[in-house]
Design a protein around this motif. Sequence first.
Motif, mmCIF file in Angstrom:
data_model
loop_
_atom_site.group_PDB
_atom_site.id
_atom_site.type_symbol
_atom_site.label_atom_id
_atom_site.label_comp_id
_atom_site.label_asym_id
_atom_site.label_seq_id
_atom_site.Cartn_x
_atom_site.Cartn_y
_atom_site.Cartn_z
ATOM 1 N N ARG A 144 0.816 -1.310 -0.009
ATOM 2 C CA ARG A 144 -0.033 -0.031 0.162
ATOM 3 C C ARG A 144 0.888 1.241 0.128
ATOM 4 O O ARG A 144 0.586 2.137 -0.902
ATOM 5 N N CYS A 145 2.005 1.195 0.730
ATOM 6 C CA CYS A 145 3.051 2.416 0.993
ATOM 7 C C CYS A 145 3.400 2.554 -0.545
ATOM 8 O O CYS A 145 3.639 3.637 -1.190
ATOM 9 N N GLU A 146 3.820 1.675 -1.347
ATOM 10 C CA GLU A 146 4.572 1.653 -2.582
ATOM 11 C C GLU A 146 3.567 2.062 -3.731
ATOM 12 O O GLU A 146 3.878 3.077 -4.506
ATOM 13 N N THR A 147 2.189 1.606 -3.766
ATOM 14 C CA THR A 147 1.260 1.908 -4.499
ATOM 15 C C THR A 147 1.169 3.549 -4.344
ATOM 16 O O THR A 147 0.974 4.184 -5.290
ATOM 17 N N LEU A 148 0.696 3.951 -3.115
ATOM 18 C CA LEU A 148 0.437 5.357 -3.016
ATOM 19 C C LEU A 148 1.547 6.267 -3.448
ATOM 20 O O LEU A 148 1.230 7.214 -3.870
ATOM 21 N N HIS A 149 2.933 5.973 -3.152
ATOM 22 C CA HIS A 149 4.111 6.818 -3.559
ATOM 23 C C HIS A 149 3.949 6.959 -5.174
ATOM 24 O O HIS A 149 4.019 7.573 -5.664
ATOM 25 N N ASN A 150 3.660 5.696 -5.732
ATOM 26 C CA ASN A 150 3.784 5.618 -7.153
ATOM 27 C C ASN A 150 2.597 6.506 -7.765
ATOM 28 O O ASN A 150 2.659 7.284 -8.779
ATOM 29 N N GLU A 151 1.328 6.474 -7.246
ATOM 30 C CA GLU A 151 0.404 7.316 -7.570
ATOM 31 C C GLU A 151 0.491 8.870 -7.329
ATOM 32 O O GLU A 151 0.402 9.658 -8.215
ATOM 33 N N LEU A 152 1.331 9.069 -6.483
ATOM 34 C CA LEU A 152 1.463 10.620 -5.952
ATOM 35 C C LEU A 152 2.441 11.236 -6.944
ATOM 36 O O LEU A 152 2.682 12.085 -7.323
ATOM 37 N N GLN A 153 3.471 10.147 -7.164
ATOM 38 C CA GLN A 153 4.617 10.625 -8.128
ATOM 39 C C GLN A 153 4.183 10.734 -9.416
ATOM 40 O O GLN A 153 4.201 11.802 -10.058
ATOM 41 N N ALA A 154 3.178 9.952 -10.030
ATOM 42 C CA ALA A 154 2.282 10.133 -11.300
ATOM 43 C C ALA A 154 1.514 11.681 -11.252
ATOM 44 O O ALA A 154 1.578 12.185 -12.378
ATOM 45 N N LEU A 155 0.928 11.740 -10.137
ATOM 46 C CA LEU A 155 0.046 13.127 -9.950
ATOM 47 C C LEU A 155 1.219 14.463 -10.103
ATOM 48 O O LEU A 155 0.623 15.128 -10.764
ATOM 49 N N SER A 156 2.180 14.246 -9.371
ATOM 50 C CA SER A 156 3.180 15.321 -9.456
ATOM 51 C C SER A 156 3.811 15.636 -10.697
ATOM 52 O O SER A 156 4.062 16.666 -11.251
ATOM 53 N N THR A 157 3.865 14.535 -11.592
ATOM 54 C CA THR A 157 4.164 14.426 -12.845
ATOM 55 C C THR A 157 3.618 15.269 -13.889
ATOM 56 O O THR A 157 3.717 16.146 -14.578
ATOM 57 N N LEU A 185 7.702 9.827 0.484
ATOM 58 C CA LEU A 185 6.100 9.709 1.105
ATOM 59 C C LEU A 185 6.927 9.428 2.765
ATOM 60 O O LEU A 185 7.299 8.780 3.233
ATOM 61 N N ARG A 186 6.131 10.224 3.388
ATOM 62 C CA ARG A 186 6.122 10.421 4.730
ATOM 63 C C ARG A 186 4.933 10.268 5.667
ATOM 64 O O ARG A 186 3.830 10.745 5.332
ATOM 65 N N LEU A 187 4.851 9.156 6.351
ATOM 66 C CA LEU A 187 3.780 9.071 7.402
ATOM 67 C C LEU A 187 4.024 9.419 8.734
ATOM 68 O O LEU A 187 5.108 9.206 9.179
ATOM 69 N N PRO A 282 2.518 13.549 4.233
ATOM 70 C CA PRO A 282 2.853 14.754 3.162
ATOM 71 C C PRO A 282 3.765 13.882 1.948
ATOM 72 O O PRO A 282 4.547 12.817 2.398
ATOM 73 N N PHE A 283 3.702 14.180 0.797
ATOM 74 C CA PHE A 283 4.356 13.559 -0.270
ATOM 75 C C PHE A 283 5.184 14.628 -0.768
ATOM 76 O O PHE A 283 4.744 15.970 -1.360
ATOM 77 N N PHE A 284 6.583 14.402 -0.773
ATOM 78 C CA PHE A 284 7.584 15.638 -1.209
ATOM 79 C C PHE A 284 8.251 15.266 -2.551
ATOM 80 O O PHE A 284 8.941 14.071 -2.533
ATOM 81 N N PHE A 285 7.671 15.778 -3.470
ATOM 82 C CA PHE A 285 8.412 15.479 -4.816
ATOM 83 C C PHE A 285 9.721 15.942 -4.906
ATOM 84 O O PHE A 285 10.170 17.209 -4.529
ATOM 85 N N GLU A 286 10.829 15.134 -5.243
ATOM 86 C CA GLU A 286 11.983 15.469 -5.216
ATOM 87 C C GLU A 286 12.755 15.052 -6.661
ATOM 88 O O GLU A 286 12.565 13.985 -7.030
ATOM 89 N N PRO A 287 13.562 15.887 -7.187
ATOM 90 C CA PRO A 287 14.358 15.594 -8.595
ATOM 91 C C PRO A 287 15.277 14.423 -8.071
ATOM 92 O O PRO A 287 15.355 14.032 -6.783
ATOM 93 N N GLY A 288 16.130 13.847 -9.155
ATOM 94 C CA GLY A 288 17.131 12.873 -8.801
ATOM 95 C C GLY A 288 18.274 13.603 -8.468
ATOM 96 O O GLY A 288 18.513 14.917 -8.022
ATOM 97 N N LEU A 289 19.211 12.755 -7.496
ATOM 98 C CA LEU A 289 20.248 13.337 -6.670
ATOM 99 C C LEU A 289 21.166 14.201 -7.502
ATOM 100 O O LEU A 289 21.664 15.089 -6.960
ATOM 101 N N ASN A 290 21.607 13.727 -8.775
ATOM 102 C CA ASN A 290 22.517 14.513 -9.583
ATOM 103 C C ASN A 290 21.632 15.561 -10.660
ATOM 104 O O ASN A 290 22.305 16.158 -11.284
ATOM 105 N N CYS A 291 20.416 15.664 -10.244
ATOM 106 C CA CYS A 291 19.446 16.417 -11.167
ATOM 107 C C CYS A 291 20.135 18.147 -11.179
ATOM 108 O O CYS A 291 20.169 18.463 -9.996
#
Length: 338
Positions: A144-157, A185-187, A282-291
């Motif tokens: 459930r955590c991973e699915t929620l992360h993926n959906e929020l990442q898609a929304l951020s995109t 993703l932070r609980l 909260p879900f914090f959208f973050e770019p890649g390390l070297n972005c």
Amino acid sequence: MSTSFSTLPIVSLSALSSPSTTEDLLELSSSLDRVFATTGFAYLTDLPLTYTHDDIFRICEDFFGPDGPPLKEKLTLAKKTFVKTNKNTYRGYFPPQPGADNLKEGFELGTPSTRPNTSSSPTSAFNLTEPNVFPSDRESFRTRCETLHNELQALSTHLLSLLAVALGKPQNFFEHYLTDSLSTLRLLHYPPVPASRQQELICTPHTDSGILTLLHQDRTGGLEVRNSEGNWISAPYVPGSLVVNIGDLMAKVSGGRWVATYHRVKAKKHDGDQVKGRYSVPFFFEPGLNCVVTSVEGDKVVYGEHVLEKMKGWIEFQEVLEDVPEMEVIKAQTLEAY
């Protein structure tokens, strides 16, 4: 620039989950542009997510509630700053810290498909691309955590493509942010505050440091946003919504067109029976390390370097001298105080 708003605007995302015209998407882009140029915060409704609020906070309850992992198991997931024998430094669990104004416990995870990468700062104690850690016998919780992360990442995109258009850039202007994204993703669980305790805030005033934040808050309330006159405006739970705001880095990317607004969380005092406290996701959208994050004015910063510098002021990444036995005592003292 922030304005003297008295309520947060509401923006419908229906155009993202139903057949939409180019005009519909341009209107949504303009709405987000106006929001971030004035309040910096908004409620988003008609969300393209499969999880309801109840689903999301059930995940929190399954970790922090009475049927969640016992403290001993949580501490096996704790960051190295709290338990020196653990290997994880950036992802995982952090316990409440008595005496802190930002009293909370949390569990956080990154992109499920994160690939190990060489840190842009070899001397850092934190590995920003380390794998996630989960309780060993709670596969449903992990899924459930991973699915929620993926959906929020898609929304951020989706939101980033709309924000690119608002800045007069191509839709794919932020596409390189998605490569090896470090989104978090932070609980969070804020313990209840008894009426007798002299504590008004459970999260002190701050701006978010990064790009974009999507927040699910429960019905407890307490979130407040500061307007240009210095007044704190209540942002209560709105059914079926999440709260969106931008961080300092995105404000810089926009060349100052958008504003990162100060916000805080007031303690909700209670008398009598103990209550569960406040849950927040909260879900914090973050770019890649070297972005390389580039503003519309041409200023550049490497994201990994930016976030490592910001982490120096975050309480959950400060060095803790106590190891597991002492952490048991700290937790017990915290529960007694609350």
